[in-house]
Write an enzyme that holds these catalytic residues in place. Structure first.
Site, PDB file in Angstrom:
ATOM      1  N   ALA A  97      -8.299  -6.954  -9.089  1.00  0.00           N
ATOM      2  CA  ALA A  97      -8.857  -5.909  -8.348  1.00  0.00           C
ATOM      3  C   ALA A  97      -9.721  -5.129  -9.319  1.00  0.00           C
ATOM      4  O   ALA A  97     -11.207  -5.335  -8.995  1.00  0.00           O
ATOM      5  CB  ALA A  97      -7.787  -5.044  -7.547  1.00  0.00           C
ATOM      6  N   GLY A  99      -2.242  -6.488 -11.257  1.00  0.00           N
ATOM      7  CA  GLY A  99      -2.054  -5.472 -11.724  1.00  0.00           C
ATOM      8  C   GLY A  99      -2.358  -5.373 -13.055  1.00  0.00           C
ATOM      9  O   GLY A  99      -2.121  -4.322 -13.854  1.00  0.00           O
ATOM     10  N   GLY A 100      -3.140  -6.442 -13.623  1.00  0.00           N
ATOM     11  CA  GLY A 100      -3.530  -6.612 -15.040  1.00  0.00           C
ATOM     12  C   GLY A 100      -4.600  -6.047 -15.520  1.00  0.00           C
ATOM     13  O   GLY A 100      -4.989  -6.302 -16.420  1.00  0.00           O
ATOM     14  N   CYS A 151       0.975  -1.161   0.080  1.00  0.00           N
ATOM     15  CA  CYS A 151       0.143   0.006  -0.206  1.00  0.00           C
ATOM     16  C   CYS A 151       0.852   1.279  -0.048  1.00  0.00           C
ATOM     17  O   CYS A 151       1.690   1.561   0.745  1.00  0.00           O
ATOM     18  CB  CYS A 151      -1.013  -0.003   1.244  1.00  0.00           C
ATOM     19  SG  CYS A 151      -1.890   1.316   1.087  1.00  0.00           S
TER      20      CYS A 151
END
Ligand code: FNR
Length: 334
Positions: free
Chosen positions: A236, A210-211, A111
């Site tokens: 996400a 992250g894709g 984070c």
């Protein structure tokens, strides 16, 4: 006779990523319903959990009565709680508090928000590998469920490999890697090749993350995994926008996803504010439509449900709970 391990296995899995406010119980159950194999909770800060009290499947904030973490039997074998921490002993106390209720524990080491960095948590731990290792080692040695961590990468692939080898030496069960550095933002390209190098260097499952920018359908998830040469993938933003991204049958219409989501929010008595936040993140620019504007005025679950013709469903469930005296604090069997 060989004992079959019931411990969570992180190999070849499609996973709902941790997302603050989004990764609450209804979203996690929805992701599982659509096909996710494992679901991560939103990040929970160690001291918040430590000052909560247990009420059946809820951990409740003693000071204001809000739900810090709500879970249920249906997700028990699939849910990983992500902890925000900078202290090994505190992390262990939290782990002990929840180890019988969840399938795994993850430490947030990615984070980049000021709140986390100032508190020595999240991506701050990437700069303090000894502390990061101390937290993971203590948990691995003293907790009965798998321990993982989620990191970001460094600019240098070499430095990143040194870090992940160090972290893996603690005995963690898997490592999730968001392919951006601490200072990079979603518009920056994800460093898939760094994730690939990590996957080649480690023996434990690497979970690529992250894709989402390139994930519009289920098959894109598999493409991303292959590009990163990773064992598993964590999604996400694509799931935040339309959770049916996890469905092999293809994306569902947004309204159908919202209806599925709202039923779970009602079934598990999710707070109106969190429910509204999650639906807002699905609606995005549709909030500008007349129906979107009506939605924005809603303050109760029943009002939100009415917009998707679920008033009866909501009223019936709420009456059921009231008659059992369990509204706001129970395990429900929908
Ligand atoms: C996040 N992310 C995040 N990461 C984490 O480790 N703990 C968290 O609690 C959160 N919270 C969070 C909230 C929201 C709304 C978003 C969009 C993201 C980061 C997330 O897990 C992931 O690493 C990034 O979004 C990149 O993955 P995608 O979106 O490309 O699949």
């Amino acid at each position: 006779m060989t004992k079959i391990s019931t411990k969570l296995n992180y190999e070849n899995k499609i996973i709902l990523a941790p997302m603050v406010r989004v990764g609450t119980l209804p979203t996690r159950l929805l992701a599982l319903k659509y096909g996710a194999d494992i679901v991560y909770s939103e990040e929970l800060i160690d001291w918040k959990l430590l000052k909560s009290v247990r009420r059946i499947n809820d951990f409740i904030d003693k000071s204001d009565g809000t739900v810090v973490f709500r879970t249920c039997q249906a997700e028990k074998c699939k849910v990983v709680v992500q902890i925000g921490t900078c202290d090994a002993q505190r992390a262990l106390r939290v782990a002990k508090l929840i180890e019988n209720d969840v399938a795994g524990i993850d430490i947030n080491m990615g984070c980049p928000k000021e709140f986390s960095l100032k508190g020595g948590m999240g991506a701050a731990l990437l700069m303090q590998p000894e502390k990061a290792k101390a937290i993971l080692s203590l948990l691995v040695q003293n907790v009965s469920i798998p321990i993982t961590c989620k990191i970001r990468v460094f600019e240098s692939v070499e430095d990143t490999l040194t870090l992940v080898k160090d972290l893996a030496s603690t005995g963690i069960s898997a490592i999730a890697v968001h392919g951006r550095t601490k200072s990079e933002r979603p518009q920056h390209l994800n460093r898939n090749s760094t994730i690939k190098a990590i996957a080649q260097a480690l023996d434990i499952p690497v979970i690529a993350n992250g894709g989402s920018r390139e994930i519009d359908r289920y098959t894109d998830i598999l493409k991303f995994r292959d590009e990163c040469g990773a064992s598993s993938i964590m999604v996400a933003r694509a799931a935040e926008a339309n959770c049916s991204i996890f469905s092999k049958q293809g994306l569902k219409e947004l309204d159908d996803v919202i209806i599925d989501y709202l039923k779970l929010a009602v079934d598990y008595d999710n707070s109106p504010s969190n429910t509204k936040y999650c639906v807002q993140n699905m609606l995005k620019e549709l909030q500008e439509t007349p129906r979107g504007k009506r939605f924005l005025e809603c303050q109760t679950l029943e009002q939100i449900c009415a917009i998707w013709d679920l008033s009866d469903y909501c009223r019936k469930k709420q009456l059921e709970y009231q008659s059992k005296g369990i509204l706001g604090r129970r395990e429900v069997t929908p």
